[in-house]
Design an enzyme around this catalytic site. Structure first.
Site, mmCIF file in Angstrom:
data_model
loop_
_atom_site.group_PDB
_atom_site.id
_atom_site.type_symbol
_atom_site.label_atom_id
_atom_site.label_comp_id
_atom_site.label_asym_id
_atom_site.label_seq_id
_atom_site.Cartn_x
_atom_site.Cartn_y
_atom_site.Cartn_z
ATOM 1 N N TRP A 66 0.845 -1.207 0.000
ATOM 2 C CA TRP A 66 0.000 0.000 0.000
ATOM 3 C C TRP A 66 0.882 1.260 0.000
ATOM 4 O O TRP A 66 0.537 2.267 -0.599
ATOM 5 C CB TRP A 66 -0.901 -0.007 1.242
ATOM 6 C CG TRP A 66 -1.762 1.216 1.369
ATOM 7 C CD1 TRP A 66 -2.995 1.423 0.819
ATOM 8 C CD2 TRP A 66 -1.460 2.421 2.099
ATOM 9 N NE1 TRP A 66 -3.475 2.657 1.156
ATOM 10 C CE2 TRP A 66 -2.554 3.300 1.943
ATOM 11 C CE3 TRP A 66 -0.380 2.835 2.873
ATOM 12 C CZ2 TRP A 66 -2.591 4.561 2.528
ATOM 13 C CZ3 TRP A 66 -0.417 4.100 3.447
ATOM 14 C CH2 TRP A 66 -1.516 4.950 3.275
ATOM 15 N N HIS A 67 2.039 1.157 0.661
ATOM 16 C CA HIS A 67 2.899 2.340 0.764
ATOM 17 C C HIS A 67 3.592 2.689 -0.541
ATOM 18 O O HIS A 67 3.940 3.844 -0.774
ATOM 19 C CB HIS A 67 3.943 2.153 1.861
ATOM 20 C CG HIS A 67 3.380 2.358 3.226
ATOM 21 N ND1 HIS A 67 2.737 1.361 3.910
ATOM 22 C CD2 HIS A 67 3.331 3.453 4.033
ATOM 23 C CE1 HIS A 67 2.324 1.834 5.077
ATOM 24 N NE2 HIS A 67 2.671 3.096 5.175
ATOM 25 N N GLY A 68 3.843 1.724 -1.384
ATOM 26 C CA GLY A 68 4.525 2.065 -2.631
ATOM 27 C C GLY A 68 4.718 0.860 -3.517
ATOM 28 O O GLY A 68 4.726 -0.281 -3.049
ATOM 29 N N PHE A 90 2.109 8.405 -1.389
ATOM 30 C CA PHE A 90 1.414 7.138 -1.226
ATOM 31 C C PHE A 90 -0.060 7.311 -1.553
ATOM 32 O O PHE A 90 -0.826 6.442 -1.577
ATOM 33 C CB PHE A 90 1.592 6.591 0.187
ATOM 34 C CG PHE A 90 3.044 6.515 0.605
ATOM 35 C CD1 PHE A 90 4.009 6.093 -0.304
ATOM 36 C CD2 PHE A 90 3.464 6.868 1.870
ATOM 37 C CE1 PHE A 90 5.348 6.036 0.052
ATOM 38 C CE2 PHE A 90 4.786 6.800 2.245
ATOM 39 C CZ PHE A 90 5.729 6.393 1.330
#
Lengths: 351, 473
Positions: B324-326, B473
């Protein structure tokens, strides 16, 4: 229940007093209101470029030493100042020339250590950052810039290079570990800048004294080639630098050819420098292997201040830039050479 | 628009003044919708259309789902909502990542495939607003939320400008009830909001950007081996930077919302005073960890099917959390590291049980330091641009480069040390309380002085407008 109204009023009042005191103190140190040379100001000026514009690119010497009024008088068109301190002209040249509509005239300043700076080096990064900003600036950033300009015009303490918390911390005299690879510090505030990005050396720096000495002695570490990194074998690093150097000649030639094919013009200019800095530049970036070769390989006219007595007759107070007064006189004397170099019609005006 | 910009200052003054001067509640909500879309569109106007499209789709899907009696039918509409939302997120955020990995897999099989690079702009905050919007259909499906009848209210719930681009992830179920009736003006709440905004900006501009970002960037951008001191200093600088950057944004968002009369939940609770990793995730990015807990960990079984299954579930959740962060494998490794920390902790608790000796202060401090140490190791993968840099950094941190380079100046090392000690002191002294309670206990003169100091420091930095890390993000 906290006395919120009283607390807030007290905070606002103390903040106002602290800001006023800080402003007075900054002015007492010799600071005056001036614009910050930010990527947003550069973008604002970059936006003025039209297909037939006269544009100045390069480093701080072009920024300080070119008087826009004199150039306008002499060349018939007001130049757009896109030169940036501590940066190479190359990314800006590429950005201008890769714009298919551009067929104007470019005055390109060459300081060899900056012009031939390899990809990933600070001079390249600075120029690329501004070019990127010009292409990606949002409406919000543009509005913040417009608002900031009004504050910068009024408050001396808004000088970002010297008077922000970060800049003040950098000035703390804390010695580093002897083996630490800490980059040399940039020189302190010594110029004023207007909205057209005309930079003028402040009088305090033009006259002998503490500020002039600090600026002057800041150049030597900045212009001294850094040692090769420990993690790359010297011969490999030498080859990498050599390849980057050669590539810059080839890439510049390709850009110049492209511009010429569209009817545009370009002239390279070597602005004055003096003292120990000149000796250092002559030693580490000799003219024959940089300037002369650049003119030859790109088949481009160039004006080197040393080639003309009337241009060589200037002394840079802090070794690298002309004083505000001298910059006007220097530009006056430069104009006839520019006209000659650019040939018929001087400034490109039609395809 | 960034909180740390002059444009936002003017925007916020105009919006707050207009908002409180209006009498009609629907008109005030309309104003907030328009303001939120201006706030978002000031980056890239076309993406505001994408935001509206996602929102409108979930609104109508939620309405249809609410009318379904049969659970199977509701599930179909939920699957459509999840699929469309995640496809949108996947296309913009993971398009190139998926193509590159597909190319790599084919190349392992001897097939040379060269896909075109998708020249995609990542809509800012897409991961956040997708989750804002998705929480609505998920909660309707779970039966904990009734569909709203007002598209305008739902649009505002998703796009409310304080939390729109970098959280906290506000669930529609928490925000929509606040739109039922107008908040009453409360002087204390308004000024408390302003104080929180000052604190958030101080954390972001002064602590994160001015004191920590430079050394962290220098260390992680270096192409060679570093000695242990510089490696650790760089990682600790980043550990502080990301906390102050993200917590600063969250506090600003909570403060801005309070000035408009809305309550957003805390997103951070002094995470570097965490003892253990489940404690860390109860304190760090709380809105994401609770989102993943409620909508992923519990639905896939949580800890209901034994210790082994719970550990696998933790790994799955943290894998998704990392991604989800990257769109990079380094984020996946970061997530999996945290997953393995959590799994190990779970296993230890199963084996050892609740040990009373862990309640002694020195033991707590030791466990807290151990947690921080492990979290820092994981941050290396979060911050490093690739595995080469990450492994080189880790090697440096554990003494692998005794003859490596020293890169940071003494001043920078001192800055990192002082800020880190200050951060620990604050986190440990407030770990069992809240900022609000701490401020309420503070003498008025201390509060006034502290507020003035933070505001003066912000002015002195001239509010440089670096983007918040979590925007990407």
């Amino acid at each position: 229940m906290r006395p919120w109204r009283g607390i807030t009023v007290s905070v606002v009042m103390m903040l106002a007093v602290a800001t006023a005191a800080w402003e007075i103190y900054c002015r007492s140190l010799g600071y005056a209101p001036t614009l910050n040379d930010t990527g947003d100001l550069w973008t604002e000026v970059r936006r003025r470029v039209e297909p037939e514009s006269l544009v100045i690119v390069g480093d701080s010497r072009a920024l300080f030493d070119s008087d826009l009024d004199e150039l306008e008088k002499g060349l018939g068109k007001r130049p757009i100042q896109l030169a940036q301190p501590g940066s190479t002209a190359f990314p800006v040249l590429a950005d201008l020339i890769n714009d298919q509509s551009f067929h104007g005239t470019i005055l390109c300043s060459v300081v060899p250590r900056l012009f031939f700076a390899p990809p990933g080096s600070p001079p390249m990064n600075r120029a690329e950052k501004s070019v990127r900003r010009a292409h990606t600036q949002t409406y919000a950033q543009r509005a913040s810039h417009d608002l900031g300009i009004y504050l910068e015009k009024w408050f001396a303490c808004m000088k970002q290079d010297d008077l922000t918390l970060g800049a003040l911390l950098e000035q703390l005299p804390i010695p580093n570990r002897p083996n630490a690879h800490v980059p040399p510090k940039l020189p302190p505030y010594f110029a004023s800048l207007n909205r057209g990005r005309r930079a003028r050396m402040v009088e305090q720096c033009a006259q002998p004294g503490k500020l002039q000495d600090r600026v002057k002695h800041g150049w030597i570490p900045l212009f001294t080639p850094p040692p090769p990194p420990s993690f790359i074998p010297p011969e490999k690093f030498g080859k990498m630098m050599h390849d980057a150097f050669e590539a810059r000649f080839a890439d510049t030639k390709a850009l110049v050819d492209k511009l010429r094919a569209r009817g545009g013009k370009i002239v390279f200019v070597r602005f004055p420098l003096s003292g120990d800095l000149k000796a250092l530049e002559d030693r580490t970036t000799p003219r024959t292997t940089t300037w002369d070769r650049l003119l030859k390989e790109t088949a481009t006219p160039g004006i080197h201040f040393e080639d003309f007595p009337e241009l060589a007759d200037f002394t840079c107070p802090e070794w690298s830039h002309l004083s505000a007064g001298d910059s006007v006189e220097f530009t006056k004397r430069l104009v006839p050479h520019l006209r000659a170099a650019l040939g018929a019609g001087s400034v490109a005006s039609s395809r | 628009m960034l909180f740390n910009s002059l444009t936002f200052v003017v925007f916020f003054i105009v919006v707050v003044s207009a908002y409180w001067s209006m009498r009609s509640w629907p008109a005030r909500k309309n104003l907030l919708v328009v303001a939120s879309y201006i706030f978002y569109g000031a980056w890239n106007p076309p993406f505001a259309a994408l935001l509206f499209g996602t929102t409108a789709m979930d609104f109508y899907l939620g309405r249809i789902m609410g009318k379904q009696e049969r659970p199977e039918a509701r599930k179909v509409w939920l699957v459509i909502s999840v699929a469309v939302n995640l496809s949108m997120l996947g296309f913009f955020k993971y398009g190139n990542f998926l193509l590159e990995n597909f190319q790599w897999v084919l190349s392992r099989g001897g097939i040379a495939y060269h896909p075109p690079h998708l020249d995609l702009f990542l809509p800012i905050g897409i991961s956040f607003y997708t989750f804002h919007s998705l929480s609505y259909t998920l909660d309707i499906y779970r039966g904990v939320l009734k569909p709203t009848r007002s598209l305008r209210d739902f649009v505002l719930a998703v796009s409310f400008f304080p939390q729109l681009v970098a959280g906290p992830i506000v669930r529609a179920g928490d925000f929509l009830p606040q739109l039922a009736a107008p908040p009453k003006p409360q002087q204390g709440r308004f000024f408390w909001g302003l104080l929180l905004m000052t604190l958030g900006l101080f954390e972001k501009i002064v602590l994160a950007d001015t004191l920590l970002a430079g050394p962290a960037d220098t260390v992680f951008a270096y192409g060679g081996p570093l000695v242990a001191l510089d490696s650790w200093a760089g990682v600790m600088a980043f550990a502080g930077q990301i906390f102050f950057d993200f917590a600063g944004y969250s506090i600003c968002a909570i403060g801005a919302a309070l000035c408009l009369g809305f309550h957003l939940k805390n997103n951070f609770r002094f995470p570097y005073a965490a003892i253990g990793f489940s404690d860390f995730w109860r304190r760090w990015h709380i809105s994401l960890s609770t989102f993943l807990r409620d909508y992923l960990y519990i639905p896939i079984g949580g800890n209901r099917a034994g210790a082994a299954r719970a550990m696998i579930n933790l790994m799955i959740v943290m894998f998704i959390g990392g991604l989800w962060h990257g769109a990079a494998w380094t984020f996946v490794v970061w997530g999996l590291l945290h997953g393995s920390y959590l799994a190990l902790e779970h296993l230890t608790k199963v084996i050892v049980g609740e040990a009373t000796w862990t309640e002694h202060l020195p033991v707590k401090l030791l466990l807290g330091l151990g947690t921080y140490f492990a979290v820092c190791v994981a941050w290396v993968f979060f911050r490093a641009p690739d595995f080469t840099v990450a492994t080189r950094m880790l090697s440096g941190m554990f003494g692998g480069h005794p003859h490596g380079d020293a890169l940071l100046g003494t001043r920078e090392i001192l800055q990192i040390g002082i800020v880190t000690v200050f951060m620990f002191a604050v986190h440990w002294s407030l770990r069992d309380t809240t900022i609000e309670a701490a401020v309420n206990r503070m003498p008025v003169w201390v509060l006034t002085g502290l507020w003035t100091f933070m505001a003066a420091a912000i002015l002195l930095t001239q509010g440089n407008s670096n983007a918040f890390i979590y925007f990407q993000f």
